[in-house]
Design an enzyme around this catalytic site. Sequence first.
Site, PDB file in Angstrom:
ATOM      1  N   HIS A 306       0.851  -1.188   0.000  1.00  0.00           N
ATOM      2  CA  HIS A 306       0.000   0.000   0.000  1.00  0.00           C
ATOM      3  C   HIS A 306       0.884   1.234   0.000  1.00  0.00           C
ATOM      4  CE1 HIS A 306      -3.100   2.897   1.262  1.00  0.00           C
ATOM      5  NE2 HIS A 306      -3.975   1.998   0.865  1.00  0.00           N
ATOM      6  N   ASP A 363      -7.928  -3.990  -0.482  1.00  0.00           N
ATOM      7  CA  ASP A 363      -8.482  -4.137  -1.831  1.00  0.00           C
ATOM      8  C   ASP A 363      -8.441  -5.592  -2.293  1.00  0.00           C
ATOM      9  OD1 ASP A 363      -8.902  -1.294  -2.244  1.00  0.00           O
ATOM     10  OD2 ASP A 363      -6.730  -1.145  -2.332  1.00  0.00           O
TER      11      ASP A 363
END
Length: 428
Positions: A306, A363
């Site tokens: 991330h 995600d």
Amino acid sequence: MTDGTAKLSVGGEDLSYPVLEGSVGPEVVDIRKFYADSGRFTYDPGFTSTASCESKLTYIDGEEGILLHRGYSIEQLSEDSSFMEVAYLMLRGELPTPDEYEEFTRTITLHTMVHEQLKTLYNGFRRDAHPMAIMCGVVGALSAFYHDSTDINDPEQRKIASHRMIAKMPTIAAMAYKYAIGQPFLYPDNSLSYTGNFLRMTFGVPAEPYEVNPVVERALDRIFILHADHEQNASTSTVRLAGSSGANPFACIAAGIACLWGPAHGGANEAALNMLTEIGHPSRIPEYIARAKDKDDPFRLMGFGHRVYKNYDPRATVMRKTVREVLSSLGVTNPVFDVALQLEEMALNDDYFIEKKLFPNVDFYSGIILSAIGFPTSMFTALFALARTVGWVAQWNEMIEDPAQRIGRPRQLYTGPTQRDYIPLDKR
């Protein structure tokens, strides 16, 4: 809040600026007078080292994997709270009492219906229009229907507009889905929860009752909580920038939706699911892991690592357990889900991914869950927008109430031609 001064030497001149200290996180140098003092601008593409505002809403420590909403950890909120309670927390600053929670939930419930004439807007879109295109248009059009809540200087109108946007977003998103598949719109059902109501409006039909699966309802509610706010990201900054001009709240949220639509922002879970589909079968995982490690191969594992979190994404911890609950409850059989679970296991135990801190993020898991529930990938970003509306609305309210708020006006480093004379067309 002020904690000493920072001394800068610019062009041989020593300048001093206040250092501001927040309740937690890095200190901030207040350079608002820097241009007046030095005749220079600061250069920070993407604003990655610039604090654009003061906020009490959300705090992120990417190095430690911490995400707090009003001081409460995302792990506790997603495990023990509900999306409606988090919405109250973000808007009001504290967790509600039982009576406050009941009143707030009832208020949101009573605002879920949209103006009947608004439904005709959908007929202006092609059936294959992306849901985000529809949501941009319809949310922006809300200001044409609700004139009684567009005065941003009236606290009561701001509160009503906030409630309306949070309440109507599930209805608008569900209608976008129904329009795409040619099914009739369903009116909200006030007897259901916020999330259960959205599931019914999305997957129910008028011909028979819709029974909400409690495991799916809880999983989707968690996804909404995990996406409610994420500090000053691109879409939130867009909402604040649009709001700084005095634009009505519906237009500001429509601007946030447009920004979120960008694949670099809101499309990560769709990209992760597409990658799993490309891998196709668990037997091909070693091949793709080898490709991910190859610096000369353009392939990248989507849904791992991330930009903000340099450690484990705290939201992913909750989603890892939720994935298994949903797949078990629904009994779905899909090779893509087998790929996901085995890829997760291999990556979490691979020295390369551990060293690079490439852990599965929110995600990776949310795409699997949404697909298992039955949402097409085109709806993923629309669901993100639905959840993030709570954060956008809270951030917008905070900005309006901030006495230091000014219209956004970033500066630039100009590298174009200097002044030159116009040459008539027949002389060129």
